[in-house]
Design an enzyme around this catalytic site. Structure first.
Site, PDB file in Angstrom:
ATOM      1  N   GLU A 161      41.715  36.514  42.162  1.00 39.16           N
ATOM      2  CA  GLU A 161      40.562  35.965  41.430  1.00 39.16           C
ATOM      3  C   GLU A 161      40.201  36.907  40.284  1.00 39.16           C
ATOM      4  OE1 GLU A 161      37.529  37.593  41.493  1.00 39.16           O
ATOM      5  OE2 GLU A 161      38.032  39.111  42.995  1.00 39.16           O
ATOM      6  N   LYS A 220      46.179  42.063  38.813  1.00 41.21           N
ATOM      7  CA  LYS A 220      44.772  42.098  39.205  1.00 41.21           C
ATOM      8  C   LYS A 220      44.219  43.513  39.122  1.00 41.21           C
ATOM      9  CE  LYS A 220      40.833  41.257  41.271  1.00 41.21           C
ATOM     10  NZ  LYS A 220      39.704  40.659  40.559  1.00 41.21           N
ATOM     11  N   CYS A 276      34.577  45.409  42.809  1.00 41.98           N
ATOM     12  CA  CYS A 276      35.989  45.492  42.422  1.00 41.98           C
ATOM     13  C   CYS A 276      36.371  46.702  41.579  1.00 41.98           C
ATOM     14  CB  CYS A 276      36.392  44.221  41.666  1.00 41.98           C
ATOM     15  SG  CYS A 276      36.517  42.767  42.728  1.00 41.98           S
TER      16      CYS A 276
END
Length: 491
Positions: A161, A220, A276
């Site tokens: 994501e 990512k 994150c």
């Protein structure tokens, strides 16, 4: 050709909940079930008070909940019935053992893989949605291969994501790209196409990128590392601006107009937070060290060190301005979420600044419009390297306010840690009258730039990030005071 009619998502958190809600809304012919072991969380998803705040999320959930979107604690049934299973569980940084403080803890990923292998039959696609280290898919695949059944075929994909909290629904409905990684075998390519067809319900084909699994996983980590790097870069320049007389906002605008650089993520502040950035950069550092790339590891480690430096520097500035002591002084902390439009506090700079001030004996009164009081207390009482901030000490020194005016009453200083729009609209004249003098405003998010003159006119001492604010000192004779009517400044 593999067809996906039923989707199961394991993990009803910040990624799984919003992502699968949007999939359900955009794919009315697909049944989506989000499962979690946390009964309270699932109960909240099935109520009018969702467990997370995200603009637009409530409308999305209510439009399809009970139709083709379901939230449940019956994990095994959802896995059995699904054609595709998203793994969206937490991957925290390890707190002990090999890789402590840097490596990702994959125990929840492993537990999901074992459970899927145990209860599944037929053909299924298993998709990593959580942020995972490179080659995590290989670990999942090894667990599947070690638990092989004659009636079971599992394909593993990576589909990271790229959501920003506060704009997650917009990001999901209008993504810059969707990245899908998988095996280069015919079975792997078939699985990629099946997931790709789900996204094609609303995402243009040219925005769906397919790669091998390892490229997807590394992309990512690299994306978040690059974004964190930009924030640390501009924050390092903000320190230089404060000692030279430059304004970091003007510098950021000047360099951001260069098309090669761009203006995004050049906003100086008290540092980046969220679930994150720090975790992924540390994960990248550990990966480089494990692969014997120490120079690369040191490069990315510096991104984290600058972020820590910025928080400590801002906290030290507060203490210095308050005559080198904050012991027993009330300080109003406005904002506790790591950014506006979310209730998420993970790795929030507010936590770190609060801890530094508490270690100095400050009395904090915290206000945030979306973060619950129990979450604030929980964050400040977590075990840290400092033994001073014990639960009893936190309960003694920290209070939670129900509105910003209550937080600021009888305070020595206001510290803005989250860029909530409402903080621009406060009645600062009313706040000033209720504070102890001299009254300070420390703007850690540069949201009051247009109000500095008015705030100083009211009487505030103003300090901000990346700029020296010239404090206005008025020298007036007694005769002038008698002759001139008083002037009232309004904000």
């Amino acid at each position: 050709m593999m067809e996906v009619r039923r989707i199961c998502c394991i993990g009803a958190g910040y990624v799984g909940g919003p992502t699968c809600s949007v999939i359900a809304q955009m794919c009315p012919d697909v049944v989506v079930t989000v499962v979690d072991v946390n009964e309270d969380r699932i109960r909240a998803w099935n109520s009018s008070c969702l467990p997370i705040f995200e603009p637009g999320l409530q409308d999305v959930v209510e439009s399809c909940r009970g139709v083709n979107l379901f939230f449940s604690t019956d994990i095994d049934s959802a896995i059995k019935e699904a054609d595709l299973v998203f793994i969206s569980v937490n991957t925290p940084t390890k707190t002990f053992g090999i890789g402590k403080g840097r490596a990702a803890d994959l125990k929840y990923i492993e537990a999901c893989a074992r459970r899927i292998a145990e209860v599944s039959s037929g053909c299924k696609i298993v998709v990593e949605k959580s942020t995972v280290p490179v080659r995590a898919a290989e670990s999942i695949r090894r667990i599947f291969n070690a638990n092989v059944k004659s009636n079971l075929s599992l394909q593993v994909l990576s589909n990271p994501e790229f959501l920003a909290e506060g704009t997650a629904i917009t990001d999901l409905k209008n993504p810059d790209r969707v990245l899908i990684g998988g095996d280069e075998t015919p079975e792997g390519q078939s699985a990629i196409q099946a997931l790709k067809r789900i996204y094609e319900h609303w995402v243009p084909k040219n925005k769906i990128i397919t790669t091998n699994t390892w490229s997807s996983e590394l992309s990512k980590l690299a994306a978040n590392a690059f974004l964190a790097q930009r924030i640390s870069s501009i924050n390092s320049i903000s320190a230089l601006c404060e000692v030279t007389g430059a304004d970091v906002e003007e510098v950021a605008h000047a360099i951001g107009t260069d098309q090669r650089i761009g203006s995004r993520f050049l906003k100086a502040s008290v540092g980046f937070g969220g679930s994150c950035f720090q975790k992924d950069v540390l994960n990248l550092v550990y990966l480089c060290e494990a692969l014997n790339l120490p120079e690369v590891a040191r490069y990315w480690q510096q991104v984290i060190e600058i972020n820590d430096y910025q928080r400590k520097r801002f906290s030290s500035r507060i203490i210095s301005c308050l005559f080198n002591t904050v012991t027993d002084k009330k300080i109003a902390l406005l904002g506790f979420a790591f950014k506006k439009d979310t209730g998420d506090t993970r790795e929030s700079s507010s936590i770190h600044i609060s801890r530094y001030l508490l270690e100095e004996g400050a009395c904090l009164c915290v206000y945030d419009p979306k973060v619950r009081a129990e979450q604030i207390i929980q964050d400040l009482t977590q075990v840290t390297a400092s033994e001073k901030n014990t639960p009893s000490r936190v309960s003694q020194l920290v209070t939670i306010a129900s509105d910003p005016y209550e937080a600021c009453k009888n305070a020595h200083a206001i510290v803005i840690c989250t860029e909530w729009d409402m903080f621009k609209e406060l009645d600062y004249e009313r706040i000033y009258k209720a504070m102890l003098k001299p009254a300070f405003v420390f703007d850690g998010r540069r949201i009051l730039d247009g109000l500095h003159d008015q705030l100083q006119c009211i009487g505030f001492q103003v300090e901000t990030i990346g700029k020296r604010v010239n404090q206005r000192i008025l020298f007036t004779s007694d005769s002038d005071l008698q002759q001139q009517p008083s002037k009232k400044c309004k904000v």
